[in-house]
Design a protein around this motif. Structure first.
Motif, mmCIF file in Angstrom:
data_model
loop_
_atom_site.group_PDB
_atom_site.id
_atom_site.type_symbol
_atom_site.label_atom_id
_atom_site.label_comp_id
_atom_site.label_asym_id
_atom_site.label_seq_id
_atom_site.Cartn_x
_atom_site.Cartn_y
_atom_site.Cartn_z
ATOM 1 N N LYS A 145 0.978 -1.217 -0.058
ATOM 2 C CA LYS A 145 0.000 -0.079 -0.045
ATOM 3 C C LYS A 145 0.713 1.245 0.029
ATOM 4 C CE LYS A 145 -3.753 -2.405 0.450
ATOM 5 N NZ LYS A 145 -4.599 -2.826 -0.745
ATOM 6 N N GLU A 146 0.306 2.360 -0.489
ATOM 7 C CA GLU A 146 1.070 3.527 -0.500
ATOM 8 C C GLU A 146 1.574 4.123 0.894
ATOM 9 O OE1 GLU A 146 1.826 5.709 -2.633
ATOM 10 O OE2 GLU A 146 0.606 5.142 -4.363
ATOM 11 N N SER A 147 0.840 3.465 2.142
ATOM 12 C CA SER A 147 1.261 3.790 3.384
ATOM 13 C C SER A 147 2.339 3.113 3.710
ATOM 14 C CB SER A 147 0.104 3.384 4.400
ATOM 15 O OG SER A 147 -0.372 2.093 4.375
ATOM 16 N N ASN A 148 2.816 2.053 3.052
ATOM 17 C CA ASN A 148 4.078 1.380 3.487
ATOM 18 C C ASN A 148 5.327 2.038 3.434
ATOM 19 O OD1 ASN A 148 6.550 -0.475 2.444
ATOM 20 N ND2 ASN A 148 5.108 -1.976 3.062
ATOM 21 N N PRO A 149 6.086 2.036 4.525
ATOM 22 C CA PRO A 149 7.333 2.787 4.572
ATOM 23 C C PRO A 149 8.389 2.780 3.199
ATOM 24 C CG PRO A 149 7.065 1.833 6.809
ATOM 25 C CD PRO A 149 6.204 1.299 5.811
ATOM 26 N N LEU A 150 8.462 1.626 2.602
ATOM 27 C CA LEU A 150 9.288 1.376 1.539
ATOM 28 C C LEU A 150 8.722 1.998 0.580
ATOM 29 C CD1 LEU A 150 11.888 -0.122 0.589
ATOM 30 C CD2 LEU A 150 10.226 -1.925 0.041
ATOM 31 N N ILE A 151 7.565 1.980 0.391
ATOM 32 C CA ILE A 151 6.765 2.584 -0.861
ATOM 33 C C ILE A 151 6.869 4.152 -0.728
ATOM 34 C CG2 ILE A 151 4.655 2.957 -2.186
ATOM 35 C CD1 ILE A 151 6.025 0.213 -2.534
ATOM 36 N N LYS A 152 6.577 4.664 0.522
ATOM 37 C CA LYS A 152 6.886 6.130 0.664
ATOM 38 C C LYS A 152 8.127 6.534 0.208
ATOM 39 C CE LYS A 152 3.627 6.812 4.320
ATOM 40 N NZ LYS A 152 3.222 7.185 5.657
ATOM 41 N N TYR A 153 9.223 5.888 0.857
ATOM 42 C CA TYR A 153 10.591 6.054 0.104
ATOM 43 C C TYR A 153 10.839 6.104 -1.432
ATOM 44 C CZ TYR A 153 15.550 5.708 -0.561
ATOM 45 O OH TYR A 153 16.995 5.953 -0.896
ATOM 46 N N PHE A 154 10.286 4.816 -1.869
ATOM 47 C CA PHE A 154 10.234 5.043 -3.319
ATOM 48 C C PHE A 154 9.512 5.985 -3.943
ATOM 49 C CE2 PHE A 154 11.276 -0.121 -3.021
ATOM 50 C CZ PHE A 154 12.578 0.214 -2.912
ATOM 51 N N ARG A 155 8.492 6.482 -3.458
ATOM 52 C CA ARG A 155 7.766 7.595 -4.186
ATOM 53 C C ARG A 155 8.454 8.884 -4.156
ATOM 54 N NH1 ARG A 155 4.256 5.654 -7.552
ATOM 55 N NH2 ARG A 155 2.418 4.890 -6.895
ATOM 56 N N TYR A 156 8.966 8.991 -2.874
ATOM 57 C CA TYR A 156 10.007 10.385 -2.788
ATOM 58 C C TYR A 156 11.200 10.443 -3.665
ATOM 59 C CZ TYR A 156 13.781 13.038 -0.714
ATOM 60 O OH TYR A 156 14.875 13.872 -0.771
ATOM 61 N N ARG A 157 11.704 9.027 -4.042
ATOM 62 C CA ARG A 157 12.843 8.927 -4.895
ATOM 63 C C ARG A 157 12.181 9.079 -6.358
ATOM 64 N NH1 ARG A 157 17.526 10.031 -2.830
ATOM 65 N NH2 ARG A 157 18.021 9.149 -4.865
ATOM 66 N N GLU A 158 10.915 8.374 -6.442
ATOM 67 C CA GLU A 158 10.390 8.693 -7.902
ATOM 68 C C GLU A 158 10.173 10.099 -8.400
ATOM 69 O OE1 GLU A 158 6.547 6.872 -10.009
ATOM 70 O OE2 GLU A 158 6.169 7.415 -8.122
#
Length: 409
Positions: A145-158
């Motif tokens: 999910k978007e709330s996952n810390p790893l996904i949040k980090y990847f979204r930032y890098r994206e």
């Protein structure tokens, strides 16, 4: 103009589009240096060993390929591959910084290359080609999910990747909208469809189809054919369920599947366990036989699960069109593919997920089989105008020329 072309892996046997783009940029006069890793997955041992023995390869007068990084393969599991890709990205970045260039062309696989492009933009303009959208694909594979810390980090890098690269190219209008929704200005994003070799690809009559003879595929009857990745995103349970429903009503219709991928073993086991002898699975075939491969079916299947057209587009669609075969597409009806098929009458298109609707469509196509040749001709005509290799690759050359000469779009 000097172009540094950066991708995780490049070999003509597996990465035909990348190989053709590099060659065409060279033919248009650019001096191209391709920086890449050593390919290992979905190629034969003979091909793999060839590239291990040729770390530097001059593939045309103006194009040289330099392979760097680990020779130990791309890894087996997802986590292992991500570590390998991170290591390869670091190696490519080091080599790219010391390669004289007027512009960088950066492919989106492995996904960390977009981040690297944002850093390289300090040295020369970058064109980032977003063919797959990360982390969207990772979220789909792992159910994150978007709330996952790893996904949040990847979204930032994206977001940093979209902001930092000079220009972005993607392969559908839907994917452009997705990129824009993550903070990239729309006027920075170009859409260039992937292409097919419309000059050499052609329809092969069944009586002349040597591949069918070699594989032992019966040339009589009505065939629904799929060729490509037998992976997690094609929705195989729905397809198999529909095939069973079709067979219960019309035993003249058969299903041919050609390829490899993470779902293949499970699919073959289901066919064996349930004695589904109207579905046949065959090994992946070389790209040199695309005309024969995509001429097998009365209908050629393109399948991608609901929601995925926002983050990926099956490039084989354009190959099928260039071959002049009628399409059966299971895609989001808002997608570019669905729109093309409807507007130009290239075949049939419906939302994925409904086995009854799919079975009904296949049975309808069987009854209308006299119309399929015309639908294939429409597909061929569309591809000649809209997705020929030379038409599309020159668009990349023009954008690279613009950014290399600091022309603001």
């Amino acid at each position: 103009m000097k172009i540094t072309f950066i991708t995780g892996h490049l070999c003509k046997e597996r990465h035909a589009l990348l190989n053709e783009l590099a060659l065409d940029l060279g033919e248009l006069g650019a001096k191209v240096t391709v920086l890449t890793g050593f390919p290992s997955r979905r190629i034969s041992e003979e091909v793999k060993n060839y590239y291990l023995d040729h770390p530097v390869e001059q593939i045309s007068e103006n194009v040289v390929v330099k392979r760097i990084g680990s020779r130990g393969g791309e890894g087996e599991g997802l986590f292992d591959r991500m570590i390998k890709y991170l290591q390869l990205t670091k190696e490519l970045y080091k080599e790219a910084k010391k390669t004289p260039t007027d512009a960088y062309y950066i492919y989106s696989s492995p996904p960390f290359l977009g981040w690297m492009g944002a850093k390289l933009a300090k040295y020369a303009p970058t064109l980032y080609n977003a063919q797959d959208l990360f982390p969207d694909t990772l979220m789909r594979i792992k159910g994150l999910k978007e709330s996952n810390p790893l996904i949040k980090y990847f979204r930032y890098r994206e977001r940093k990747a979209y902001q930092g690269n000079t220009r972005i190219v993607t392969i559908s209008e839907e994917m452009k909208e997705t990129i824009a929704s993550h903070g990239c200005p729309k006027d920075k994003i170009d859409v260039i469809y992937n292409w097919a070799d419309t000059e050499s690809l052609h329809h092969v009559d069944r009586k002349d189809n040597a591949l069918m003879s070699e594989l032992g595929i019966d040339k009589d009857g009505f065939i629904v054919s799929y060729a490509g990745d037998i992976g997690l995103f094609q929705g195989w349970p729905v397809i198999v369920d529909a095939a069973k429903k079709v067979h219960s009503q019309n035993s003249q219709i058969r299903f041919v599947i050609i390829g490899s991928g993470s779902y293949k073993q499970k699919l073959e086991q289901q066919i064996k366990d349930e004695n589904l002898d109207f579905i046949s699975v065959y090994p992946l075939q070389p790209a040199s036989r695309l005309s024969e491969i995509y001429s097998i079916g009365d209908l050629e299947l393109v399948s991608i699960e609901p929601g995925l057209s926002k983050m990926a587009l099956p490039s084989k669609t354009f190959v099928i069109m260039a071959t002049g075969s009628a399409l059966l597409s299971l895609v989001d009806q808002s997608s570019d593919i669905a729109r093309m098929i409807k507007e130009c009458d290239m075949g049939y298109t419906l939302e994925h997920g409904d086995a009854d609707a799919l079975a009904k469509t296949i049975l309808q196509a069987y009854e209308e089989r006299s119309l399929l040749a015309k639908k294939g001709e429409n597909a061929k005509a569309w591809s000649r105008i809209n997705s020929s290799r030379k038409t599309q690759t020159i668009k990349y050359y023009n954008i690279l020329s613009e950014i290399a000469h600091n022309v603001i779009k």
